[in-house]
Design a protein around this motif. Structure first.
Motif, PDB file in Angstrom:
ATOM      1  N   ALA A 199      -5.866   9.985  -4.288  1.00 14.48           N
ATOM      2  CA  ALA A 199      -4.771   9.085  -3.911  1.00 14.48           C
ATOM      3  C   ALA A 199      -3.462   9.664  -4.391  1.00 14.48           C
ATOM      4  O   ALA A 199      -3.408  10.346  -5.419  1.00 14.48           O
ATOM      5  N   ARG A 200      -2.400   9.410  -3.627  1.00 13.47           N
ATOM      6  CA  ARG A 200      -1.056   9.850  -4.053  1.00 13.47           C
ATOM      7  C   ARG A 200      -0.091   8.684  -3.868  1.00 13.47           C
ATOM      8  O   ARG A 200      -0.152   7.985  -2.853  1.00 13.47           O
ATOM      9  N   SER A 201       0.764   8.506  -4.877  1.00 15.71           N
ATOM     10  CA  SER A 201       1.678   7.359  -4.871  1.00 15.71           C
ATOM     11  C   SER A 201       3.015   7.735  -4.244  1.00 15.71           C
ATOM     12  O   SER A 201       3.280   8.904  -3.971  1.00 15.71           O
ATOM     13  N   VAL A 252       1.168   9.449   1.109  1.00 10.88           N
ATOM     14  CA  VAL A 252       1.167   8.217   0.317  1.00 10.88           C
ATOM     15  C   VAL A 252      -0.031   7.417   0.814  1.00 10.88           C
ATOM     16  O   VAL A 252      -0.054   6.965   1.951  1.00 10.88           O
ATOM     17  N   GLN A 294      -6.887   1.019  -4.445  1.00  8.76           N
ATOM     18  CA  GLN A 294      -5.997   2.176  -4.670  1.00  8.76           C
ATOM     19  C   GLN A 294      -5.121   2.428  -3.451  1.00  8.76           C
ATOM     20  O   GLN A 294      -3.934   2.729  -3.587  1.00  8.76           O
ATOM     21  N   GLN A 295      -5.700   2.313  -2.266  1.00  8.36           N
ATOM     22  CA  GLN A 295      -4.907   2.539  -1.047  1.00  8.36           C
ATOM     23  C   GLN A 295      -3.789   1.492  -0.959  1.00  8.36           C
ATOM     24  O   GLN A 295      -2.642   1.811  -0.649  1.00  8.36           O
ATOM     25  N   ALA A 298      -1.103   2.302  -3.501  1.00 13.37           N
ATOM     26  CA  ALA A 298      -0.280   3.447  -3.083  1.00 13.37           C
ATOM     27  C   ALA A 298       0.706   3.030  -1.994  1.00 13.37           C
ATOM     28  O   ALA A 298       1.906   3.289  -2.116  1.00 13.37           O
ATOM     29  N   LEU A 304      -0.482   3.685  -9.445  1.00 15.53           N
ATOM     30  CA  LEU A 304      -1.902   3.853  -9.107  1.00 15.53           C
ATOM     31  C   LEU A 304      -2.768   3.301 -10.235  1.00 15.53           C
ATOM     32  O   LEU A 304      -2.360   3.273 -11.396  1.00 15.53           O
TER      33      LEU A 304
END
Ligand code: ADP
Length: 387
Positions: A199-201, A252, A294-295, A298, A304
């Motif tokens: 995951a990426r924020s 994201v 998490q999705q 984000a 996160l």
């Protein structure tokens, strides 16, 4: 960001329900049928297929941000909306290199990530050229439809020249307007298949879940062992692949990355899913923060959550349809639920069909033992599948 639009209303959107409740978010779903799983957890539904950009324009008016549970979208049509200010997360540019399997492979290769040898098969490839390219790879090869493949639909293992000719002839006689485009790649005699959820924020923070082992039969995921029993070096290599990919695309959201571990210890990327993935379902019960929460975190610009395990290990088993039926399989589900530390997730689909994903079970385990995990999976499968 309070109202999250989701393109797609299958089980992946349905499993966002608990995370949304926890975070106080409203979900608005775009999906074609009243019977789709996520309709039950959505505040509101826009009934339309996922590639209907006019419907997405309606969806956009009802929410603050739009994310994806299904990537079979029409990017060109959606980009007009993005240009008008609709917030897609991931942004469309992060999906663009990934939706066609050939473009995806080229993109991964440009990033310097390891992939199987491959080439595009289109009408410009002459028979002699095809023969020489295939000789270079050596049979068996894998033929893949460049778009709209999932659960092994559109992936064919081809053992010899005659089978390839037959398969291609079958496609060219189909009376479809849009002939599918293909990619051909080497068959990887893998030791194991692995996957990682990353995951990426909005701020560029990347978190990765523990690497898992996935087991496929007839190209469909049957079970996931979490974490995978691999070396720390392999785990670090896969973690680095995830960081490279998500940072380069400035994603994201959450991505699933499928990999092969070859018999000589090499890691190759097989496929990127630009959304939550079946290989991350264990996180619902086994991790501090599920891939679904998490999705949502984000795409809503929240910090996160912690992806760490809250159990030594877990095994996830898909409950696949094996017949056409309207049964809800109550008694089998009951029997599976009696297994200690088991968590059953039933997607509520109205009809079962062979190969259809109807639900899954995760069992938490007190130690990390691959054989014990496989034995539990077998027990579940012996309850679930007849014979
Ligand atoms: P899908 O998009 O339908 O999931 P994949 O490309 O992920 O299709 O392939 C599904 C499965 O088929 C993989 O998990 C793997 O078991 C097998 N497979 C795909 N490509 C290869 C390959 N190049 N070599 C060996 N097996 C493969």
């Amino acid at each position: 960001m309070k109202r999250v639009g989701i393109i797609g209303g299958g089980q992946l959107a349905w499993m966002m329900g608990d995370g949304a409740k926890k975070l106080g978010l409203e979900l608005i779903v775009q999906t074609p049928s009243r019977q789709d799983p996520a309709v039950n957890i959505a505040q509101e539904t826009v009934f339309a297929t996922v590639d209907d950009a006019a419907a997405t324009e309606v969806l956009a008016k009802k929410c603050d941000v739009i994310t994806f549970e299904n990537e079979f979208v029409n990017l060109e049509a959606l980009s007009a909306l993005e240009n008008q200010g609709v917030c897609f997360r991931p942004r469309l540019a992060a999906l663009a290199p990934l939706l066609d399997k050939y473009h995806q492979r080229c993109y991964l290769q440009e990033l310097g990530l390891p992939v199987p040898h491959f080439f595009a098969l289109d009408n410009t490839v002459q028979p002699e050229e095809l023969q020489s390219k295939i000789e270079h790879l050596g049979f068996p090869v894998v033929l893949k439809a460049r778009r709209h493949g999932y659960d092994g639909q559109g992936t064919f293992i081809i053992r010899d020249w005659a089978s390839l000719q037959k398969k291609l002839a079958g496609f060219s006689t189909e009376k479809t307007v849009n002939q599918p485009l293909f990619l051909i790649e080497e068959f990887v005699p893998f030791e194991r298949e692995l996957a990682v959820i990353a995951a990426r924020s909005v701020n560029g923070e990347v978190v990765t879940y523990p690497v898992v082992e996935t087991q496929q039969e007839q190209q469909v995921c049957r079970r996931v062992i979490a974490p995978a029993d691999i070396t720390a070096n392999h785990a670090a290599e896969i973690d680095a692949i995830a960081h490279t990919l998500l940072n380069n695309l400035q994603v994201v959201g959450v991505f699933g990355i499928e990999l092969f571990l070859t018999t000589d210890g090499k890691v190759l990327v097989n496929e990127i899913a630009p959304r939550t993935h079946n290989s991350g379902h264990f996180s619902l019960d086994a991790c501090e923060t599920s891939q679904f929460e998490q999705q949502l975190r984000a795409v809503c610009g929240l910090p996160l959550g912690n992806p760490a395990f809250k159990t030594p290990s877990a095994v996830m088993v898909n409950l696949l349809g094996y017949e056409t039926s309207q049964s809800d399989y109550q008694s089998k589900r009951q029997e599976i639920a009696e297994i200690p530390q088991s968590y059953i997730h039933w997607y509520g689909k109205k009809e079962s069909r062979p190969g259809r994903k109807l639900g899954h079970v995760t069992v938490l385990l007190d130690s990390q033992n691959r054989d014990a995990a496989i034995a539990i999976a077998r027990t579940i499968e012996s309850i679930w599948y007849p014979g």
